[in-house]
Design a protein around this motif. Structure first.
Motif, PDB file in Angstrom:
ATOM      1  N   VAL A  26     -20.437  11.804 -11.771  1.00  0.00           N
ATOM      2  CA  VAL A  26     -19.279  12.237 -10.998  1.00  0.00           C
ATOM      3  C   VAL A  26     -19.011  11.146  -9.975  1.00  0.00           C
ATOM      4  O   VAL A  26     -19.877  10.826  -9.153  1.00  0.00           O
ATOM      5  N   GLY A  27     -17.809  10.561 -10.033  1.00  0.00           N
ATOM      6  CA  GLY A  27     -17.463   9.486  -9.108  1.00  0.00           C
ATOM      7  C   GLY A  27     -16.378   9.858  -8.131  1.00  0.00           C
ATOM      8  O   GLY A  27     -16.265   9.267  -7.063  1.00  0.00           O
ATOM      9  N   VAL A  28     -15.575  10.847  -8.514  1.00  0.00           N
ATOM     10  CA  VAL A  28     -14.474  11.256  -7.640  1.00  0.00           C
ATOM     11  C   VAL A  28     -14.415  12.772  -7.577  1.00  0.00           C
ATOM     12  O   VAL A  28     -14.865  13.473  -8.487  1.00  0.00           O
ATOM     13  N   VAL A  29     -13.855  13.269  -6.477  1.00  0.00           N
ATOM     14  CA  VAL A  29     -13.636  14.693  -6.311  1.00  0.00           C
ATOM     15  C   VAL A  29     -12.128  14.890  -6.276  1.00  0.00           C
ATOM     16  O   VAL A  29     -11.434  14.268  -5.466  1.00  0.00           O
ATOM     17  N   PRO A  30     -11.593  15.726  -7.196  1.00  0.00           N
ATOM     18  CA  PRO A  30     -10.142  15.904  -7.184  1.00  0.00           C
ATOM     19  C   PRO A  30      -9.678  16.537  -5.875  1.00  0.00           C
ATOM     20  O   PRO A  30     -10.294  17.474  -5.377  1.00  0.00           O
ATOM     21  N   ARG A  38     -12.866   9.386  -3.575  1.00  0.00           N
ATOM     22  CA  ARG A  38     -13.959   8.639  -4.174  1.00  0.00           C
ATOM     23  C   ARG A  38     -15.224   8.922  -3.379  1.00  0.00           C
ATOM     24  O   ARG A  38     -15.231   8.853  -2.160  1.00  0.00           O
ATOM     25  N   LEU A  39     -16.299   9.259  -4.065  1.00  0.00           N
ATOM     26  CA  LEU A  39     -17.563   9.565  -3.394  1.00  0.00           C
ATOM     27  C   LEU A  39     -18.226   8.279  -2.913  1.00  0.00           C
ATOM     28  O   LEU A  39     -18.302   7.289  -3.651  1.00  0.00           O
ATOM     29  N   VAL A  40     -18.682   8.286  -1.686  1.00  0.00           N
ATOM     30  CA  VAL A  40     -19.336   7.114  -1.103  1.00  0.00           C
ATOM     31  C   VAL A  40     -20.679   6.903  -1.798  1.00  0.00           C
ATOM     32  O   VAL A  40     -21.488   7.819  -1.926  1.00  0.00           O
ATOM     33  N   GLY A  41     -20.908   5.675  -2.280  1.00  0.00           N
ATOM     34  CA  GLY A  41     -22.169   5.345  -2.935  1.00  0.00           C
ATOM     35  C   GLY A  41     -22.237   5.821  -4.369  1.00  0.00           C
ATOM     36  O   GLY A  41     -23.264   5.661  -5.013  1.00  0.00           O
ATOM     37  N   GLY A  42     -21.161   6.415  -4.882  1.00  0.00           N
ATOM     38  CA  GLY A  42     -21.147   6.997  -6.217  1.00  0.00           C
ATOM     39  C   GLY A  42     -20.945   5.957  -7.286  1.00  0.00           C
ATOM     40  O   GLY A  42     -20.892   4.778  -7.005  1.00  0.00           O
ATOM     41  N   ALA A  85     -30.800  11.030  -3.204  1.00  0.00           N
ATOM     42  CA  ALA A  85     -29.980  10.609  -4.344  1.00  0.00           C
ATOM     43  C   ALA A  85     -30.376   9.214  -4.807  1.00  0.00           C
ATOM     44  O   ALA A  85     -30.451   8.948  -6.011  1.00  0.00           O
ATOM     45  N   PHE A  86     -30.623   8.308  -3.867  1.00  0.00           N
ATOM     46  CA  PHE A  86     -31.033   6.952  -4.228  1.00  0.00           C
ATOM     47  C   PHE A  86     -32.390   6.964  -4.931  1.00  0.00           C
ATOM     48  O   PHE A  86     -32.605   6.269  -5.918  1.00  0.00           O
ATOM     49  N   GLY A  87     -33.315   7.771  -4.441  1.00  0.00           N
ATOM     50  CA  GLY A  87     -34.630   7.870  -5.085  1.00  0.00           C
ATOM     51  C   GLY A  87     -34.534   8.434  -6.492  1.00  0.00           C
ATOM     52  O   GLY A  87     -35.207   7.963  -7.411  1.00  0.00           O
ATOM     53  N   LEU A  88     -33.681   9.440  -6.699  1.00  0.00           N
ATOM     54  CA  LEU A  88     -33.529  10.032  -8.027  1.00  0.00           C
ATOM     55  C   LEU A  88     -32.805   9.098  -8.994  1.00  0.00           C
ATOM     56  O   LEU A  88     -32.962   9.216 -10.195  1.00  0.00           O
ATOM     57  N   ARG A  89     -31.989   8.180  -8.470  1.00  0.00           N
ATOM     58  CA  ARG A  89     -31.302   7.229  -9.344  1.00  0.00           C
ATOM     59  C   ARG A  89     -32.308   6.322 -10.045  1.00  0.00           C
ATOM     60  O   ARG A  89     -32.125   5.941 -11.192  1.00  0.00           O
TER      61      ARG A  89
END
Length: 188
Positions: A26-30, A38-42, A85-89
Motif C-alpha cells: 500500500v503506497g497511497v491512501v485514497p 502518499r504514505l511517508v516512507g511507503g 515497520a522498518f524492522g519488519l521490512r
C-alpha cells in the motif's frame, strides 16, 4: 504420430511461486475529491501497516506508563511505529514475511494430527485386535524327515487320474520347531 498426440504427451510445468511471493503493498491512501495521499516512507506491506497500527494503539493505551514528557511523547509516538515497520521490512523467515510465517505455525498447530485427505481430516483405521496364543512346554517330539509322497500328476483334459506320478514334499518343520524338538530330545 500425429501432432495432436504429441501435444497430449508433452508435459508442461508452470511455476507461479515467484508471483505469489511478491507482497501486496500500500503506497497511497485514497482521499476525497480524487486526490490521494502518499504514505511517508511507503509503500508498506500489510504486515508493516498492521504493526504500525498495533504499536500506535498500544502506545496510546499505555501512555500513562511511559508518557508525560511533552514533545518527547510525540517523537516516541511517531518513531516506534516507523521503527517497527522498518524492522519488519528487513525481517524474513524462510523468505516469507513474519505474518505469513506466524500464520503457517498457527495452521500447523490447528491441523489434524494425521493430515487431510480430500479436504477432510484423515482418521486412520486402528488395526483389529487379533489374539495370538503361544504355548511353551513339551513339544510333540523329535522332528523326523518324512519321505516324499508321490501324487498323481494331472493328465490331459478328460484323462482323469491318468499320468505319471510327481513327488510332493511333506510339510517341513520350521526352524523353531526343529530347535524345540532338539531340546526335547536332549532333555529325554
Amino acid at each position: 504420430m500425429s501432432a495432436a498426440t504429441e501435444d497430449a504427451e508433452a508435459l508442461v510445468g508452470r511455476s507461479y511461486t515467484r508471483a505469489r511471493r511478491s507482497p501486496v503493498v500500500v503506497g497511497v491512501v485514497p482521499g476525497g475529491g480524487g486526490r490521494s495521499w502518499r504514505l511517508v516512507g511507503g509503500p508498506y506491506t500489510v504486515t508493516q501497516l498492521a504493526a504500525m497500527v498495533v504499536s500506535v494503539v498500544v502506545l496510546v493505551v499505555a501512555r500513562p506508563v511511559w508518557g508525560g514528557h511533552g514533545l518527547v511523547d510525540l517523537g516516541v509516538l511517531a518513531g516506534v511505529p516507523f521503527g517497527a515497520a522498518f524492522g519488519l521490512r528487513h525481517l524474513h523467515v524462510d523468505g516469507r514475511n513474519p505474518a505469513a510465517a506466524a500464520a503457517g505455525v498457527v495452521m500447523l498447530c490447528v491441523a489434524p494430527r494425521a493430515g487431510r485427505l480430500r479436504g477432510r481430516p484423515l482418521r486412520p483405521v486402528r488395526p483389529a485386535c487379533t489374539g495370538a496364543v503361544v504355548t511353551f512346554g513339551q513339544g510333540p517330539g523329535p522332528v523326523r524327515a518324512v519321505p516324499a509322497v508321490e501324487a498323481p500328476a494331472p493328465g490331459p483334459a478328460g484323462a482323469g487320474q491318468a499320468g505319471s506320478a510327481v513327488p510332493v514334499e511333506a510339510p517341513v518343520a520350521s526352524g523353531v520347531q526343529v530347535l524345540l524338538a532338539r531340546r526335547a530330545s536332549l532333555g529325554d
